[in-house]
Design a protein around this motif. Structure first.
Motif, PDB file in Angstrom:
ATOM      1  N   ARG A   1      44.439  45.691  51.756  1.00 12.98           N
ATOM      2  CA  ARG A   1      45.397  44.698  51.252  1.00 12.98           C
ATOM      3  C   ARG A   1      45.359  44.635  49.719  1.00 12.98           C
ATOM      4  NH1 ARG A   1      46.244  38.503  53.377  1.00 12.98           N
ATOM      5  NH2 ARG A   1      48.039  38.089  52.049  1.00 12.98           N
ATOM      6  N   VAL A   2      44.155  44.712  49.158  1.00 13.61           N
ATOM      7  CA  VAL A   2      44.052  44.723  47.689  1.00 13.61           C
ATOM      8  C   VAL A   2      44.774  45.940  47.130  1.00 13.61           C
ATOM      9  CG1 VAL A   2      42.486  44.937  45.726  1.00 13.61           C
ATOM     10  CG2 VAL A   2      41.852  43.483  47.634  1.00 13.61           C
ATOM     11  N   LEU A   3      44.528  47.086  47.763  1.00 12.21           N
ATOM     12  CA  LEU A   3      45.109  48.321  47.237  1.00 12.21           C
ATOM     13  C   LEU A   3      46.624  48.336  47.380  1.00 12.21           C
ATOM     14  CD1 LEU A   3      42.523  50.945  48.544  1.00 12.21           C
ATOM     15  CD2 LEU A   3      42.733  50.033  46.242  1.00 12.21           C
ATOM     16  N   GLU A   4      47.118  47.760  48.460  1.00  9.39           N
ATOM     17  CA  GLU A   4      48.564  47.821  48.684  1.00  9.39           C
ATOM     18  C   GLU A   4      49.324  46.724  47.984  1.00  9.39           C
ATOM     19  OE1 GLU A   4      49.047  48.320  52.914  1.00  9.39           O
ATOM     20  OE2 GLU A   4      49.110  50.492  52.573  1.00  9.39           O
ATOM     21  N   ALA A   5      48.721  45.533  47.934  1.00  8.61           N
ATOM     22  CA  ALA A   5      49.485  44.404  47.408  1.00  8.61           C
ATOM     23  C   ALA A   5      48.796  43.693  46.245  1.00  8.61           C
ATOM     24  CB  ALA A   5      49.743  43.415  48.546  1.00  8.61           C
ATOM     25  N   GLY A   6      47.576  44.124  45.908  1.00  8.15           N
ATOM     26  CA  GLY A   6      46.851  43.433  44.841  1.00  8.15           C
ATOM     27  C   GLY A   6      46.482  42.016  45.253  1.00  8.15           C
ATOM     28  N   GLU A   7      46.330  41.800  46.572  1.00  3.09           N
ATOM     29  CA  GLU A   7      46.053  40.457  47.084  1.00  3.09           C
ATOM     30  C   GLU A   7      44.758  40.428  47.878  1.00  3.09           C
ATOM     31  OE1 GLU A   7      50.655  39.142  48.077  1.00  3.09           O
ATOM     32  OE2 GLU A   7      49.234  39.482  49.703  1.00  3.09           O
TER      33      GLU A   7
END
Ligand SMILES: Nc1ncnc2c1ncn2[C@@H]1O[C@H](COP(=O)(O)OP(=O)(O)OP(=O)(O)O)[C@@H](O)[C@H]1O
Ligand SMILES: [Mg+2]
Length: 418
Positions: free
Chosen positions: A126-132
């Protein structure tokens, strides 16, 4: 920046085309925000690549943190990376920021990514895809701008097949793969590396640098180097310390290499190997290197307990710890314990109280008391963690043990959620 100056700056030795290519790719991607996956066998030198990429990126003035996914217990890795809210699990007395929050704007190096638990992999994706990301125990979505560099010595695709690694994460991570070559694939660098390590260790141990003769060089080139550069470095250190003769022949070198099946290796039978190694001084040196770290940790632990007189009075069992030490726990090199226990001479710092070994302790007491010291250790660890609000880095500093040892002890004592 040319490759040679990068090699000088980051202490990288070698000139093989495979190494140069890997470095070239690292330089090219450094100044992008692309995720990089560094792949290579154990000991090939993957770690340096993460600092090269960060230091040559526009994030170089922002934080960089290396996280060893294999060293963090499964129960705490989410909290470590993404933070947690107060009360989100037993022992979460305060809210805590995770690395993706504190390193915002910088780079996180996720070493041994193959060891990351599946749940954490989902959060990372999720961090890698959305920065979240979301802190453990929270429902608030937070934003972060962190560049991820990951490394592995495992075959991630195999882990994907075994359902131990998410396929989507694998493809997301390997946007730019950098393959660091094994030593067996860059033979031309072996002698160069050995020479550099020999010079460094001569410097460190204030002795003359060892020199390989032609046959020894050939042997070095033929050896398969399963442990790669780490193994070569270890061997260079052992020879630098143990060898009185600074001119190294193939026969002398053969004693330090693991036996392997290539017939061209001068036959070094195990029996002969052992005989030649019976030299007392060599054994002591070997023992010294292997035990030094453990002994230092134990000493620090003793001192900590001894500094508290009330604890010391209640704990004659410290003696048992000394006994354990002399019995060679954790060491493959110590000789079998003597039938009668002989107190060992430990070089304690001058300030420490003398430890008197009482041989009259009966067996029953010994068992009880050695459990006490484990309790004491557990207590100290919990105390240190509380004092540092669960920050294991600070707690381990305070305890005088390495972070890795602390992780091991947390597992051992089942202290997972503080
Ligand atoms: N090209 C090089 N020149 C000089 N020293 C090197 C080079 N590559 C690696 N080393 C040294 O070799 C040792 C092993 O390297 P490193 O710790 O980076 O291995 P690794 O690839 O991360 O292995 P692992 O997968 O086991 O963690 C380190 O001491 C490192 O400094
Ligand atoms: Mg590594």
């Amino acid at each position: 920046m040319d490759l040679q100056s990068i090699k000088n700056r980051f202490n990288i030795i070698g000139n093989s085309p495979e190494l140069n290519y890997a470095l070239q790719v690292a330089v090219q991607v450094a100044n992008t925000d692309l995720t990089v996956l560094i792949i290579g066998d154990s000991g090939v030198g993957k770690e340096a690549f993460s600092s090269i990429i960060h230091s040559l990126s526009s994030r170089k003035h922002n934080p960089f943190i290396a996280v060893n996914c294999g060293a963090i217990p499964e129960g705490t890795i989410d909290s470590e990376l993404f933070g947690h809210e107060k009360g989100s699990f037993t022992g979460a007395v305060d809210a805590r920021k995770g690395y993706f929050e504190t390193v915002n704007g910088g780079t996180i190096f996720l070493d041994e990514i193959g060891e990351m638990p599946l749940g954490t992999q989902a959060r990372l994706l999720r961090v890698l895809e959305a920065g979240e990301y979301i802190r453990v125990g929270s429902s608030k979505v937070q934003k972060t701008d962190v560049r991820v560099i990951a490394a592995t010595n495992k075959d991630l695709l195999k882990l994907v097949e075994q359902n131990k690694f998410r396929e989507d994460l694998y493809y997301r991570l390997s946007t730019v793969p950098i393959r660091v070559p094994s030593l067996s694939g860059r033979r031309e660098d072996i002698v160069l590396l050995f020479r550099k390590f020999a010079a460094d260790f001569a410097d460190k141990y204030k002795t003359q640098s060892v020199q390989l003769d032609e046959d020894a060089k050939n042997l070095l080139l033929e050896y398969p180097w399963p442990g790669n550069i780490r193994e070569l470095k270890n061997i260079a250190e052992q020879i630098s310390v143990l060898s009185e003769n600074k001119q190294i022949s193939a026969k002398a070198l053969g004693r330090y290499l693991q036996p392997y099946s290539n017939n061209r290796l001068p036959a070094v039978s195990t029996a002969q190997h052992q005989n030649e190694f019976q030299n007392e001084r060599e054994i002591l040196y070997k023992l010294f290197f292997d035990m030094k770290k453990d002994v230092n940790e134990l000493k620090r632990m003793f001192l900590e307990v001894l500094q508290n007189p009330s604890v010391a009075a209640q704990n004659p069992s410290l003696i048992n710890e000394l006994k354990d030490l002399s019995n060679g726990h954790d060491s493959g090199y110590l000789p079998a314990p003597a039938a009668t226990y002989q107190p060992v001479q430990l070089s304690m710092p001058p300030s420490s109280a003398p430890v008197i070994v009482d041989n009259s302790i009966d067996e029953h007491e010994e068992v009880d008391e050695s459990l006490n010291i484990m309790e004491k250790e557990k207590e100290l660890i919990i105390k240190a963690l509380k004092k540092h609000k669960g920050k294991r880095k600070d707690a381990s500093l305070d305890l005088g043990i390495s972070e890795r040892t602390l992780y091991r002890k947390l597992k051992e004592y089942d202290i997972e959620e503080l």
